[in-house]
Write an enzyme that holds these catalytic residues in place. Structure first.
Site, PDB file in Angstrom:
ATOM      1  N   TYR A 135       0.712  -1.222  -0.191  1.00  0.00           N
ATOM      2  CA  TYR A 135      -0.007   0.042   0.019  1.00  0.00           C
ATOM      3  C   TYR A 135       0.538   1.296   0.085  1.00  0.00           C
ATOM      4  O   TYR A 135       0.289   2.373  -0.432  1.00  0.00           O
ATOM      5  CB  TYR A 135      -0.916  -0.100   1.210  1.00  0.00           C
ATOM      6  CG  TYR A 135      -2.026  -1.055   1.312  1.00  0.00           C
ATOM      7  CD1 TYR A 135      -2.181  -1.815   0.164  1.00  0.00           C
ATOM      8  CD2 TYR A 135      -3.029  -1.050   2.338  1.00  0.00           C
ATOM      9  CE1 TYR A 135      -3.089  -2.827   0.010  1.00  0.00           C
ATOM     10  CE2 TYR A 135      -4.027  -2.039   2.122  1.00  0.00           C
ATOM     11  CZ  TYR A 135      -4.047  -2.995   1.179  1.00  0.00           C
ATOM     12  OH  TYR A 135      -5.090  -3.964   0.960  1.00  0.00           O
ATOM     13  N   LYS A 190       2.925 -15.405   2.893  1.00  0.00           N
ATOM     14  CA  LYS A 190       3.031 -16.176   1.705  1.00  0.00           C
ATOM     15  C   LYS A 190       4.283 -16.390   1.185  1.00  0.00           C
ATOM     16  O   LYS A 190       4.928 -15.907   0.328  1.00  0.00           O
ATOM     17  CB  LYS A 190       2.291 -15.323   0.497  1.00  0.00           C
ATOM     18  CG  LYS A 190       1.757 -15.925  -0.654  1.00  0.00           C
ATOM     19  CD  LYS A 190       0.645 -16.884  -0.493  1.00  0.00           C
ATOM     20  CE  LYS A 190       0.671 -17.616  -2.022  1.00  0.00           C
ATOM     21  NZ  LYS A 190      -0.349 -18.743  -1.916  1.00  0.00           N
ATOM     22  N   ASP A 222      -3.442 -17.884   2.079  1.00  0.00           N
ATOM     23  CA  ASP A 222      -4.808 -18.761   1.523  1.00  0.00           C
ATOM     24  C   ASP A 222      -5.446 -19.741   2.376  1.00  0.00           C
ATOM     25  O   ASP A 222      -6.534 -19.961   2.520  1.00  0.00           O
ATOM     26  CB  ASP A 222      -4.284 -19.405   0.052  1.00  0.00           C
ATOM     27  CG  ASP A 222      -2.850 -20.085   0.151  1.00  0.00           C
ATOM     28  OD1 ASP A 222      -2.157 -19.774   0.968  1.00  0.00           O
ATOM     29  OD2 ASP A 222      -2.688 -20.540  -0.901  1.00  0.00           O
ATOM     30  N   ASP A 246      -5.602  -6.666   5.710  1.00  0.00           N
ATOM     31  CA  ASP A 246      -6.975  -5.919   5.356  1.00  0.00           C
ATOM     32  C   ASP A 246      -7.883  -6.911   4.784  1.00  0.00           C
ATOM     33  O   ASP A 246      -9.093  -6.549   5.294  1.00  0.00           O
ATOM     34  CB  ASP A 246      -6.265  -5.094   4.016  1.00  0.00           C
ATOM     35  CG  ASP A 246      -7.510  -4.058   3.510  1.00  0.00           C
ATOM     36  OD1 ASP A 246      -8.395  -3.810   4.327  1.00  0.00           O
ATOM     37  OD2 ASP A 246      -7.152  -3.265   2.521  1.00  0.00           O
ATOM     38  N   ASP A 250     -11.310  -8.109   7.582  1.00  0.00           N
ATOM     39  CA  ASP A 250     -12.875  -8.041   7.207  1.00  0.00           C
ATOM     40  C   ASP A 250     -13.403  -9.371   7.247  1.00  0.00           C
ATOM     41  O   ASP A 250     -14.701  -9.460   7.608  1.00  0.00           O
ATOM     42  CB  ASP A 250     -12.874  -7.640   5.394  1.00  0.00           C
ATOM     43  CG  ASP A 250     -12.966  -6.027   5.882  1.00  0.00           C
ATOM     44  OD1 ASP A 250     -12.828  -5.357   6.924  1.00  0.00           O
ATOM     45  OD2 ASP A 250     -13.409  -5.319   4.671  1.00  0.00           O
TER      46      ASP A 250
END
Ligand code: NAD
Length: 362
Positions: A135, A190, A222, A246, A250
């Site tokens: 980001y 990851k 994942d 992020d 959620d």
């Protein structure tokens, strides 16, 4: 103690008003000063994070934030969009540690899309690194590709990057938090594909040596996304980078049934923090008086605990929220058969009443 109150856009103004009402009845000595942020600030000052708002936030011990954004600003240049105010505040205040608890209240088990046995008693804490990763990584932009699958075509690129100290400090935040809970940390990355994730994992293992009493395990992002819906109670403290956090936070939020219940805190190294609900400005219900103010009220409780050193006052708010839910009052997002539907203001009034021990009528 000074609190900067930044309600923002959409339901932001409605829900922050209820949190302020709750703070007002606690009989604590702090100063609250409000300022515009997001689309409201853009309309008045031509920028989503005006200098005066940033100055107020920097000088305050804590920022109580509502939400920003509306679809009508989607056509603005990216630096002028309301959401840029949040990125600007995070960057300028150095808010690198984001705490997102996902708690399933007993009374709201039915609001989750998961089976009650999977969700009852859920209490996990997602800690997301907030100022690094893809980001903020430079370089980024658009250009004409000189290589890749389609040389000569327009392409866009972002840079995922993390430095060792950035990972070390968020690792310590996670291990310290785990020490106050069940002493387990799951680090999500990851590392089978990404260099940044391999460094992330190496640093987590290094910092774990400073915390021999805390158990550390690693999970690929994942798999973590799958496990969160398959067996969420397996987790306790989850620590992860900005982008994975992020998405996962959620997902974790929705496990509990309503995003309208979930607070968050973003802290810097001096415990100055920004406190906001996990949801956005909900333009679809703005101005109707139906938004759930509890996530914002619970964010105010986190503010009292983390930045203002008032843990007892935080406990009072959290107990009051539980009492209100037990009394059967519900905003539309958490309403179910047999409970009483109330609006934003009535929900705030009920929390105030529970704090001041007036009778709540469900
Ligand atoms: P949203 O979180 O605003 O809304 C998603 C859904 O949840 C909507 O149906 C909304 O009505 C409902 N909802 C959200 N909060 C609620 C509450 N307290 N009570 C009851 N229902 C609630 O997400 P979105 O619709 O994707 O985004 C709307 C705007 O918010 C966009 O402009 C987006 O950029 C912005 N946004 C801001 C923040 C922030 O300020 N931190 C975070 C996310 C999205």
């Amino acid at each position: 103690m000074k609190i900067a109150v930044l309600p923002g856009d959409g339901i932001g103004t409605e829900i922050v008003a209820e949190a302020v009402k709750v703070l007002d009845v606690l009989d604590l000595k702090f100063e609250m000063e409000s300022a515009l942020v997001g689309g409201a600030a853009y309309e008045a000052h031509g920028h989503p994070l005006p200098e005066s708002t940033l100055k107020l936030a920097k000088e305050a011990d804590a920022v109580l934030f509502g939400a920003v954004g509306d679809w009508k600003y989607d056509k603005l240049d990216r630096p002028l969009r309301p959401e840029q105010a949040i990125l600007g505040l995070r960057k300028n205040l150095g808010l690198f540690a984001n705490f997102r608890p996902a708690i399933c209240y007993e009374e709201l088990v039915g609001a989750s899309s998961l089976k009650p046995e999977l969700i009852a008693g859920l209490d996990i804490l997602i800690i997301r690194e907030l100022t690094g990763d893809i980001y903020f990584g430079q370089p980024r932009g658009r250009r004409v590709a000189t290589d890749g699958h389609f040389p000569g075509a327009e392409e866009a690129f972002d840079t995922m990057r993390y430095s060792r100290p950035e990972i070390e400090r968020i690792a310590r935040v996670a291990f310290e938090a785990a020490r106050k809970r069940s002493k387990r940390v799951t680090s999500v990355d990851k590392n089978n594909v990404l260099e940044t994730s391999q460094l992330w994992k190496d640093v987590m293992l290094d910092i774990a040596k400073e915390y021999p009493d805390v158990e550390l395990d690693h999970m690929l992002v994942d798999n973590a996304a799958m496990q969160l819906v398959k067996a969420p109670k397996k987790f306790d403290v989850v620590v992860t980078g900005n982008m994975f956090g992020d998405i996962l936070s959620d997902e974790a939020a929705m496990l509990t049934g309503s995003i309208g219940m979930l607070p968050s805190a973003s802290l810097n190294s001096s415990n100055q923090g920004l406190y906001e609900p996990s949801h956005g400005s909900a333009p679809d219900i703005a101005g109707k008086g139906v938004a759930n103010p509890l996530a914002t009220i619970l964010s105010a409780a986190m503010m009292l605990r983390f930045s203002l050193n008032q843990p007892e006052a935080a406990d009072r708010i959290e107990s009051a929220v539980k009492a209100v839910l037990a009394s059967g009052l519900r905003t539309g997002d958490i309403w179910s058969e047999g409970t009483k539907r109330v609006g934003t203001r009535e929900m705030g009034d009920a929390v105030v009443a529970a704090i001041t021990k007036k009778t709540i009528t469900g």
